[in-house]
Design an enzyme around this catalytic site. Structure first.
Site, PDB file in Angstrom:
ATOM      1  N   GLY A  50      29.033  -2.814 -38.796  1.00  0.00           N
ATOM      2  CA  GLY A  50      27.806  -3.007 -38.005  1.00  0.00           C
ATOM      3  C   GLY A  50      26.647  -3.432 -38.884  1.00  0.00           C
ATOM      4  O   GLY A  50      25.490  -3.068 -38.652  1.00  0.00           O
ATOM      5  N   GLY A  51      26.964  -4.247 -39.880  1.00  0.00           N
ATOM      6  CA  GLY A  51      26.007  -4.537 -40.951  1.00  0.00           C
ATOM      7  C   GLY A  51      24.912  -5.528 -40.611  1.00  0.00           C
ATOM      8  O   GLY A  51      23.997  -5.729 -41.413  1.00  0.00           O
ATOM      9  N   LEU A  52      24.980  -6.162 -39.430  1.00  0.00           N
ATOM     10  CA  LEU A  52      23.943  -7.147 -39.104  1.00  0.00           C
ATOM     11  C   LEU A  52      22.834  -6.568 -38.222  1.00  0.00           C
ATOM     12  O   LEU A  52      22.029  -7.304 -37.681  1.00  0.00           O
ATOM     13  CB  LEU A  52      24.560  -8.363 -38.416  1.00  0.00           C
ATOM     14  CG  LEU A  52      25.512  -9.184 -39.279  1.00  0.00           C
ATOM     15  CD1 LEU A  52      25.987 -10.412 -38.514  1.00  0.00           C
ATOM     16  CD2 LEU A  52      24.862  -9.616 -40.597  1.00  0.00           C
ATOM     17  N   ASP A 101      30.550  -7.269 -39.368  1.00  0.00           N
ATOM     18  CA  ASP A 101      30.007  -7.119 -38.017  1.00  0.00           C
ATOM     19  C   ASP A 101      30.854  -7.980 -37.087  1.00  0.00           C
ATOM     20  O   ASP A 101      31.751  -8.702 -37.553  1.00  0.00           O
ATOM     21  CB  ASP A 101      28.520  -7.554 -37.960  1.00  0.00           C
ATOM     22  CG  ASP A 101      27.733  -6.831 -36.859  1.00  0.00           C
ATOM     23  OD1 ASP A 101      28.125  -6.962 -35.679  1.00  0.00           O
ATOM     24  OD2 ASP A 101      26.759  -6.122 -37.176  1.00  0.00           O
ATOM     25  N   ARG A 153      29.141 -10.020 -35.054  1.00  0.00           N
ATOM     26  CA  ARG A 153      28.228 -11.139 -34.775  1.00  0.00           C
ATOM     27  C   ARG A 153      28.279 -12.141 -35.911  1.00  0.00           C
ATOM     28  O   ARG A 153      28.746 -11.836 -37.005  1.00  0.00           O
ATOM     29  CB  ARG A 153      26.802 -10.617 -34.624  1.00  0.00           C
ATOM     30  CG  ARG A 153      26.644  -9.720 -33.422  1.00  0.00           C
ATOM     31  CD  ARG A 153      25.189  -9.490 -33.124  1.00  0.00           C
ATOM     32  NE  ARG A 153      24.595  -8.410 -33.894  1.00  0.00           N
ATOM     33  CZ  ARG A 153      23.322  -8.390 -34.281  1.00  0.00           C
ATOM     34  NH1 ARG A 153      22.533  -9.415 -34.027  1.00  0.00           N
ATOM     35  NH2 ARG A 153      22.843  -7.354 -34.935  1.00  0.00           N
ATOM     36  N   ASP A 206      35.737  -5.867 -36.104  1.00  0.00           N
ATOM     37  CA  ASP A 206      35.470  -5.129 -34.873  1.00  0.00           C
ATOM     38  C   ASP A 206      36.037  -3.732 -35.079  1.00  0.00           C
ATOM     39  O   ASP A 206      37.241  -3.571 -35.271  1.00  0.00           O
ATOM     40  CB  ASP A 206      36.173  -5.838 -33.701  1.00  0.00           C
ATOM     41  CG  ASP A 206      35.925  -5.146 -32.369  1.00  0.00           C
ATOM     42  OD1 ASP A 206      35.447  -3.988 -32.364  1.00  0.00           O
ATOM     43  OD2 ASP A 206      36.217  -5.770 -31.335  1.00  0.00           O
ATOM     44  N   TYR A 259      24.333   8.269 -26.430  1.00  0.00           N
ATOM     45  CA  TYR A 259      24.114   8.059 -27.861  1.00  0.00           C
ATOM     46  C   TYR A 259      24.106   9.402 -28.601  1.00  0.00           C
ATOM     47  O   TYR A 259      24.821   9.590 -29.591  1.00  0.00           O
ATOM     48  CB  TYR A 259      22.768   7.341 -28.040  1.00  0.00           C
ATOM     49  CG  TYR A 259      22.336   7.075 -29.466  1.00  0.00           C
ATOM     50  CD1 TYR A 259      23.132   6.341 -30.339  1.00  0.00           C
ATOM     51  CD2 TYR A 259      21.089   7.536 -29.921  1.00  0.00           C
ATOM     52  CE1 TYR A 259      22.697   6.083 -31.634  1.00  0.00           C
ATOM     53  CE2 TYR A 259      20.654   7.272 -31.206  1.00  0.00           C
ATOM     54  CZ  TYR A 259      21.466   6.545 -32.063  1.00  0.00           C
ATOM     55  OH  TYR A 259      21.040   6.280 -33.345  1.00  0.00           O
ATOM     56  N   LYS A 301      26.818  11.028 -31.224  1.00  0.00           N
ATOM     57  CA  LYS A 301      26.437  11.358 -32.605  1.00  0.00           C
ATOM     58  C   LYS A 301      26.755  12.820 -32.942  1.00  0.00           C
ATOM     59  O   LYS A 301      27.155  13.118 -34.065  1.00  0.00           O
ATOM     60  CB  LYS A 301      24.952  11.049 -32.844  1.00  0.00           C
ATOM     61  CG  LYS A 301      24.641   9.550 -32.893  1.00  0.00           C
ATOM     62  CD  LYS A 301      25.303   8.857 -34.083  1.00  0.00           C
ATOM     63  CE  LYS A 301      24.886   7.407 -34.214  1.00  0.00           C
ATOM     64  NZ  LYS A 301      25.450   6.733 -35.385  1.00  0.00           N
ATOM     65  N   ILE A 314      13.571   4.440 -37.580  1.00  0.00           N
ATOM     66  CA  ILE A 314      13.378   3.677 -38.814  1.00  0.00           C
ATOM     67  C   ILE A 314      12.498   2.456 -38.549  1.00  0.00           C
ATOM     68  O   ILE A 314      12.700   1.725 -37.583  1.00  0.00           O
ATOM     69  CB  ILE A 314      14.738   3.241 -39.413  1.00  0.00           C
ATOM     70  CG1 ILE A 314      15.651   4.461 -39.616  1.00  0.00           C
ATOM     71  CG2 ILE A 314      14.522   2.483 -40.723  1.00  0.00           C
ATOM     72  CD1 ILE A 314      15.094   5.568 -40.507  1.00  0.00           C
TER      73      ILE A 314
HETATM   74  N1  LIG Z   1      17.493   2.164 -36.682  1.00  0.00           N
HETATM   75  C1  LIG Z   1      17.175   3.444 -36.465  1.00  0.00           C
HETATM   76  O1  LIG Z   1      16.015   3.785 -36.157  1.00  0.00           O
HETATM   77  C2  LIG Z   1      18.230   4.484 -36.568  1.00  0.00           C
HETATM   78  C3  LIG Z   1      19.549   4.169 -36.769  1.00  0.00           C
HETATM   79  N2  LIG Z   1      20.499   5.164 -36.849  1.00  0.00           N
HETATM   80  C4  LIG Z   1      21.900   4.818 -36.997  1.00  0.00           C
HETATM   81  O2  LIG Z   1      22.079   3.906 -38.062  1.00  0.00           O
HETATM   82  C5  LIG Z   1      23.120   2.984 -37.748  1.00  0.00           C
HETATM   83  C6  LIG Z   1      22.616   1.568 -37.902  1.00  0.00           C
HETATM   84  O3  LIG Z   1      21.526   1.413 -37.036  1.00  0.00           O
HETATM   85  P1  LIG Z   1      20.865  -0.007 -36.731  1.00  0.00           P
HETATM   86  O4  LIG Z   1      21.127  -0.952 -37.821  1.00  0.00           O
HETATM   87  O5  LIG Z   1      19.487   0.272 -36.312  1.00  0.00           O
HETATM   88  O6  LIG Z   1      21.695  -0.424 -35.411  1.00  0.00           O
HETATM   89  P2  LIG Z   1      21.677  -1.849 -34.674  1.00  0.00           P
HETATM   90  O7  LIG Z   1      21.814  -1.577 -33.220  1.00  0.00           O
HETATM   91  O8  LIG Z   1      20.543  -2.664 -35.119  1.00  0.00           O
HETATM   92  O9  LIG Z   1      23.024  -2.515 -35.225  1.00  0.00           O
HETATM   93  C7  LIG Z   1      24.289  -2.053 -34.861  1.00  0.00           C
HETATM   94  C8  LIG Z   1      25.304  -3.133 -35.176  1.00  0.00           C
HETATM   95  O10 LIG Z   1      26.578  -2.689 -34.709  1.00  0.00           O
HETATM   96  C9  LIG Z   1      27.287  -3.860 -34.333  1.00  0.00           C
HETATM   97  N3  LIG Z   1      28.409  -3.547 -33.433  1.00  0.00           N
HETATM   98  C10 LIG Z   1      28.402  -3.300 -32.117  1.00  0.00           C
HETATM   99  N4  LIG Z   1      29.661  -3.164 -31.655  1.00  0.00           N
HETATM  100  C11 LIG Z   1      30.479  -3.315 -32.721  1.00  0.00           C
HETATM  101  C12 LIG Z   1      31.894  -3.307 -32.883  1.00  0.00           C
HETATM  102  N5  LIG Z   1      32.722  -3.118 -31.845  1.00  0.00           N
HETATM  103  N6  LIG Z   1      32.394  -3.513 -34.120  1.00  0.00           N
HETATM  104  C13 LIG Z   1      31.559  -3.708 -35.185  1.00  0.00           C
HETATM  105  N7  LIG Z   1      30.238  -3.747 -35.082  1.00  0.00           N
HETATM  106  C14 LIG Z   1      29.693  -3.553 -33.858  1.00  0.00           C
HETATM  107  C15 LIG Z   1      26.243  -4.731 -33.638  1.00  0.00           C
HETATM  108  O11 LIG Z   1      26.664  -6.085 -33.618  1.00  0.00           O
HETATM  109  C16 LIG Z   1      25.024  -4.479 -34.497  1.00  0.00           C
HETATM  110  O12 LIG Z   1      24.838  -5.487 -35.468  1.00  0.00           O
HETATM  111  C17 LIG Z   1      23.573   3.315 -36.321  1.00  0.00           C
HETATM  112  O13 LIG Z   1      24.752   4.111 -36.381  1.00  0.00           O
HETATM  113  C18 LIG Z   1      22.432   4.124 -35.767  1.00  0.00           C
HETATM  114  O14 LIG Z   1      22.871   5.068 -34.815  1.00  0.00           O
HETATM  115  C19 LIG Z   1      20.177   6.485 -36.734  1.00  0.00           C
HETATM  116  C20 LIG Z   1      18.873   6.845 -36.507  1.00  0.00           C
HETATM  117  C21 LIG Z   1      17.795   5.896 -36.488  1.00  0.00           C
HETATM  118  C1  LIG Z   2      16.131   7.308 -33.590  1.00  0.00           C
HETATM  119  C2  LIG Z   2      17.305   6.471 -33.285  1.00  0.00           C
HETATM  120  O1  LIG Z   2      18.413   6.922 -33.412  1.00  0.00           O
HETATM  121  C3  LIG Z   2      17.119   5.091 -32.778  1.00  0.00           C
HETATM  122  N1  LIG Z   2      16.057   4.397 -33.433  1.00  0.00           N
HETATM  123  C4  LIG Z   2      16.853   5.132 -31.292  1.00  0.00           C
HETATM  124  O2  LIG Z   2      15.655   5.198 -30.940  1.00  0.00           O
HETATM  125  O3  LIG Z   2      17.814   5.151 -30.521  1.00  0.00           O
END
Ligand SMILES: NC(=O)C1=CN([C@@H]2O[C@H](COP(=O)(O)OP(=O)(O)OC[C@H]3O[C@@H](n4cnc5c(N)ncnc54)[C@H](O)[C@@H]3O)[C@@H](O)[C@H]2O)C=CC1
Ligand SMILES: CC(=O)[C@H](N)C(=O)O
Length: 371
Positions: A61-63, A87, A89, A105, A194, A198, A224
């Site tokens: 999910g790196g993108l 990812d 995407r 995936d 969600y 988690k 974040i």
């Molecule tokens: N951004 C934030 O504020 C927070 C993020 N997190 C956690 O950190 C992690 C990363 O967060 P973000 O980068 O913000 O999430 P994001 O929603 O920006 O990115 C998630 C990525 O997962 C990919 N994805 C979806 N389905 C997939 C599949 N079947 N196979 C592979 N990849 C898939 C998407 O294409 C997307 O690029 C998540 O687990 C999130 O729950 C936790 C708390 C806060």
């Molecule tokens: C705090 C998180 O896990 C995320 N940014 C969200 O709002 O869903």
């Protein structure tokens, strides 16, 4: 460690007509005490590389908002080719040309295993997920990605002796949790798919750690905030959007109430915490899931801090789904265990966050708007 891999694999094969992978996988999955597809020489050590070697990292999910920044930080530390972003995407060209990228995936178990084996992965950072707001809009997909996908990741990590990082979130708490502050250990009854997924990840990771010796590490991130990447559909997204709208138009319409207090963190602190907990010596970790915290503010307080630097008009049009989620989440996060055990310390409070974000977008834009 007592692991019944050989026996399980044998039993699975005995019950398998022919030699296809699918029946083997299903048969092993039916045996409740073991990850699937276990081979006789699978090692379950916490680190399968020598201490002098660099880890070989895969980020799923790196993108999204966090993955590209994490890859950059880890590549600086471990070398460009030792960190693979993945990812489903298509990567933008700057990301594609900045280091190894691969399609993965997380719902495709065989493909994941192939990537881990062919690249001799030793650390797995599992970022794929659907966040809180998009998860509520598509519960079936969130359940599949966040829960079924996690099961694939856990099994792959256990079978190949990987060190596994899975982020959790302030969203893993709910209305019956203490909210101000929220400690590491307390009631967790989240009301979103969600949050439920988690809590499941935290508990499954800790179970695999105790049952199979999986080196599982988990941090509960606050919301974040980043300048060069956009959030993926969460409840805390407003705190990023406000910067973009302030700079573009000097106006911002907030979808949470003015006094909604949530824990937040600047992305650099979040990514550094992730690297630090992954590098922490095992004996410093008294737990496997830690809260981490930096600051806590309301939309009104964030807007006031921005208004010290530039003109900004804020109005409120509350999104009831997001507001209900935010009202059930922690207001302040107690991260004293992370600070005590492995030395966690944040660098950015609210004033530094705002200054850094504005610096990223450029002083010229700001001055132009002010005039
Ligand atoms: N951004 C934030 O504020 C927070 C993020 N997190 C956690 O950190 C992690 C990363 O967060 P973000 O980068 O913000 O999430 P994001 O929603 O920006 O990115 C998630 C990525 O997962 C990919 N994805 C979806 N389905 C997939 C599949 N079947 N196979 C592979 N990849 C898939 C998407 O294409 C997307 O690029 C998540 O687990 C999130 O729950 C936790 C708390 C806060
Ligand atoms: C705090 C998180 O896990 C995320 N940014 C969200 O709002 O869903």
């Amino acid at each position: 460690r007592p692991f019944l891999g050989k026996l399980v694999a044998k039993q699975a094969l005995l019950g398998t007509p022919g030699c296809g992978c699918q029946p083997l996988t299903l048969a092993v999955r039916n045996i409740s005490f073991s990850p699937r597809q276990v081979t006789s020489d699978a090692s379950f050590h916490s680190v399968s590389f020598s201490e002098t070697d660099h880890p070989k990292v895969l980020i799923t999910g790196g993108l999204g908002q966090l993955g590209v920044g994490l890859a950059k930080l880890l590549r600086k530390r471990f070398g460009k080719n030792n960190v693979i972003l993945s990812d489903i995407r298509k990567p933008p060209s700057n990301v594609f040309h900045s280091g190894p990228f691969i399609y993965s995936d997380i719902l495709d178990y065989k493909n994941l295993r192939e990537i881990v084996v062919n690249n001799r992965i030793t650390w797995l950072v599992h970022y794929s997920a659907l966040l809180s707001a998009v998860g509520e809009a598509n519960v079936a997909l969130a359940r599949s990605v966040n829960i079924t996908g996690l099961h694939n990741i856990l099994d792959i990590a256990a079978e190949h002796g990987l060190r596994l990082f899975v982020p959790s979130t302030i969203g893993a708490f709910g209305p019956t949790s203490p909210r101000n502050p929220t400690p590491d250990l307390c009631v967790q009854r989240p009301r979103t798919i969600y949050g439920v997924s988690k809590v499941h990840a935290e508990l499954m990771g800790e179970y695999y750690h105790h049952r199979y010796g999986l080196d599982f590490r988990c941090l509960r991130y606050p919301g974040i905030i980043s300048a060069d990447s956009m959030p993926g559909g969460g409840t805390t997204d407003y705190a990023v959007q406000i910067f973009h709208d302030a700079i573009k138009s000097g106006k911002f319409e907030c979808n949470l109430k003015h006094d909604t207090r949530l824990p937040m963190m600047y992305i650099d602190d979040c990514l550094r915490a992730t690297l630090e907990v992954m590098e922490a010596p095992t004996d410093t970790l008294t737990m496997r899931t830690y809260n981490i915290n930096a600051m806590s503010f309301t939309p009104e307080e964030l807007a006031q801090e921005l208004q010290k630097q530039m003109p900004l008009e804020v109005t409120y049009d509350v999104d009831h789904v997001r507001q209900a989620i935010a009202d059930s989440w922690p207001m302040n996060f107690d991260d004293s265990n992370a600070r005590k055990d492995w030395g966690w310390k944040h660098d950015y409070d609210l004033p530094e966050l705002v200054q850094t974000m504005l610096n990223y977008f450029g002083t010229d834009t700001r001055m132009a708007r002010a005039n």
